[in-house]
Design a protein around this motif. Structure first.
Motif, PDB file in Angstrom:
ATOM      1  N   ARG A  51       8.303   0.328  39.579  1.00 45.75           N
ATOM      2  CA  ARG A  51       9.120  -0.860  39.858  1.00 45.75           C
ATOM      3  C   ARG A  51       8.278  -1.882  40.608  1.00 45.75           C
ATOM      4  NH1 ARG A  51      14.125  -2.946  40.304  1.00 45.75           N
ATOM      5  NH2 ARG A  51      15.064  -1.105  39.350  1.00 45.75           N
ATOM      6  N   ILE A 108       9.454  -5.320  40.246  1.00 44.43           N
ATOM      7  CA  ILE A 108      10.396  -6.439  40.366  1.00 44.43           C
ATOM      8  C   ILE A 108      10.914  -6.546  41.794  1.00 44.43           C
ATOM      9  CG2 ILE A 108      12.619  -7.329  39.568  1.00 44.43           C
ATOM     10  CD1 ILE A 108      12.079  -5.901  36.907  1.00 44.43           C
ATOM     11  N   ASP A 164      12.078 -20.355  39.736  1.00 43.65           N
ATOM     12  CA  ASP A 164      12.925 -19.458  40.527  1.00 43.65           C
ATOM     13  C   ASP A 164      12.645 -19.742  41.992  1.00 43.65           C
ATOM     14  OD1 ASP A 164      14.657 -16.737  40.030  1.00 43.65           O
ATOM     15  OD2 ASP A 164      13.603 -16.706  41.947  1.00 43.65           O
ATOM     16  N   LEU A 171       9.477 -11.194  38.887  1.00 41.39           N
ATOM     17  CA  LEU A 171      10.805 -11.255  38.270  1.00 41.39           C
ATOM     18  C   LEU A 171      10.898 -10.354  37.043  1.00 41.39           C
ATOM     19  CD1 LEU A 171      11.276 -15.130  38.436  1.00 41.39           C
ATOM     20  CD2 LEU A 171      12.014 -13.419  40.108  1.00 41.39           C
ATOM     21  N   LYS A 172       9.829 -10.292  36.242  1.00 38.64           N
ATOM     22  CA  LYS A 172       9.823  -9.465  35.043  1.00 38.64           C
ATOM     23  C   LYS A 172       8.432  -8.877  34.849  1.00 38.64           C
ATOM     24  CE  LYS A 172      13.437 -11.982  32.492  1.00 38.64           C
ATOM     25  NZ  LYS A 172      13.770 -12.717  31.237  1.00 38.64           N
ATOM     26  N   GLN A 173       8.369  -7.763  34.123  1.00 33.65           N
ATOM     27  CA  GLN A 173       7.092  -7.102  33.849  1.00 33.65           C
ATOM     28  C   GLN A 173       7.006  -6.782  32.349  1.00 33.65           C
ATOM     29  OE1 GLN A 173       7.654  -4.197  36.904  1.00 33.65           O
ATOM     30  NE2 GLN A 173       8.959  -2.883  35.651  1.00 33.65           N
ATOM     31  N   PHE A 174       5.828  -7.011  31.774  1.00 32.37           N
ATOM     32  CA  PHE A 174       5.659  -6.896  30.325  1.00 32.37           C
ATOM     33  C   PHE A 174       4.417  -6.063  29.997  1.00 32.37           C
ATOM     34  CE2 PHE A 174       7.841 -10.820  31.233  1.00 32.37           C
ATOM     35  CZ  PHE A 174       8.814 -10.943  30.243  1.00 32.37           C
ATOM     36  N   ARG A 195       6.186  -7.038  25.459  1.00 28.09           N
ATOM     37  CA  ARG A 195       7.544  -6.497  25.526  1.00 28.09           C
ATOM     38  C   ARG A 195       7.915  -6.237  26.978  1.00 28.09           C
ATOM     39  NH1 ARG A 195      10.274  -1.487  25.409  1.00 28.09           N
ATOM     40  NH2 ARG A 195       8.311  -0.323  25.476  1.00 28.09           N
ATOM     41  N   GLU A 196       9.119  -6.694  27.359  1.00 23.42           N
ATOM     42  CA  GLU A 196       9.562  -6.464  28.731  1.00 23.42           C
ATOM     43  C   GLU A 196       9.800  -4.975  28.954  1.00 23.42           C
ATOM     44  OE1 GLU A 196      12.955  -7.906  31.977  1.00 23.42           O
ATOM     45  OE2 GLU A 196      12.983  -8.690  29.915  1.00 23.42           O
ATOM     46  N   LYS A 226      11.167  -2.046  31.537  1.00 23.43           N
ATOM     47  CA  LYS A 226      11.985  -1.755  32.697  1.00 23.43           C
ATOM     48  C   LYS A 226      11.345  -0.630  33.523  1.00 23.43           C
ATOM     49  CE  LYS A 226      15.192  -4.658  31.463  1.00 23.43           C
ATOM     50  NZ  LYS A 226      15.410  -5.920  32.229  1.00 23.43           N
ATOM     51  N   LEU A 261       2.906 -10.231  34.296  1.00 32.00           N
ATOM     52  CA  LEU A 261       3.990 -10.463  35.250  1.00 32.00           C
ATOM     53  C   LEU A 261       4.520 -11.892  35.157  1.00 32.00           C
ATOM     54  CD1 LEU A 261       2.390  -8.765  38.407  1.00 32.00           C
ATOM     55  CD2 LEU A 261       3.968  -7.734  36.766  1.00 32.00           C
ATOM     56  N   HIS A 262       5.842 -12.022  35.300  1.00 30.32           N
ATOM     57  CA  HIS A 262       6.479 -13.315  35.514  1.00 30.32           C
ATOM     58  C   HIS A 262       6.871 -13.375  36.986  1.00 30.32           C
ATOM     59  CE1 HIS A 262       7.756 -14.443  31.123  1.00 30.32           C
ATOM     60  NE2 HIS A 262       6.449 -14.286  31.272  1.00 30.32           N
TER      61      HIS A 262
END
Length: 258
Positions: free
Chosen positions: A116, A118, A144, A151-154, A158-159, A161, A174-175
């Motif tokens: 994790r 995020i 943001d 915020l998101k991980q790819f 593909r994102e 989780k 990373l976003h």
């Protein structure tokens, strides 16, 4: 047969027999065994770490040594089938036909759970990725208010989780938040307002107070906002989280601690 005429002859015969036995024993231990077992001969262990397994196998065979793979692991910075460790170490003296124990880099990486990232900072994400033998990829800033927060991980577009299975050594993009909102609105006009009221208005609309420059010699009351940047012109837009600089009449007040 030996002819014994006296006690001296007996002693001579015993001495001859003892000499024969001694010669046989010494010949066995010092001539026969060394010739069959290479007793006393040793060779230095070659450096094979970093080599490809087939090349190392050929080198060891040329020096009458063998190898045994007792471990395998994955290192994304190494080539498949590259030798990672060896025992005995390079340069140690061993007998011929000695077995060298090695560990080899796996061809296919093992699967691990995506950690994790995020909610944490980019720096924290880098530390976590390194501990999992994952690589940091592209960092993309998106609107943001959580500045520098992941915020998101790819992985490969593909994102992913947290908890999903990915290959060890994968590159993770990373976003992260840029500290700004995703909606625009007109720049609020605060010129002519007292600086404290202007500050409350700006913060209430999700903006941040930037530099406050005090201007002396103005004909306005002290504490009045004389100018702002960005300007509150027609059509001028701003987003939440952005800074607004203020020019204020009067002299800056230094608050003392009682």
């Amino acid at each position: 047969m030996f002819k014994v005429n006296s006690f001296v002859d007996v002693l001579k015969h015993l001495a001859i027999m003892a000499t024969i036995v001694a010669v046989l024993v010494m010949g066995f231990f010092y001539l026969y065994l060394p010739s069959t077992t290479n007793h006393g001969e040793s060779i230095p262990v070659p450096q094979i770490t970093g080599m490809q397994l087939p090349d190392a196998e050929t080198l060891l065979e040329d020096q009458n040594l063998r190898y045994f793979i007792n471990d395998s692991s994955f290192n994304s910075g190494k080539k498949p089938f590259e030798i990672l460790t060896q025992d005995p170490a390079p340069g140690e003296k061993v007998k011929q036909d000695r077995k060298i124990y090695i560990s080899v880099n796996m061809k296919n990486p093992p699967m691990i759970k995506m950690p994790r990232l995020i909610g944490g900072s980019v720096k924290n994400a880098e530390l976590i990725l390194k501990s999992y033998d994952l690589k940091k990829g592209n960092i993309t800033e998106v609107p943001d208010l959580q500045q520098n927060a992941v915020l998101k991980q790819f992985v490969k577009g593909r994102e992913i989780k947290p908890g999903e299975m990915i290959a060890k050594g994968s590159v993770v993009d990373l976003h992260v938040g840029n500290g700004l909102g995703d909606t625009e609105f007109e720049v609020p006009a605060v010129v002519g307002m007292p600086v404290d009221e202007a500050s409350v208005l700006l913060v209430g609309q999700g903006l941040q107070i930037g530099n406050i420059i005090y201007v002396q010699g103005s004909d306005q009351r002290d504490g009045t906002v004389l100018k702002q940047r960005p300007f509150a012109e027609v059509g001028a837009m701003i987003r939440k989280g952005e800074f607004v600089d203020l020019w204020v009449a009067g002299q800056e007040q230094v608050l003392g601690i009682e």
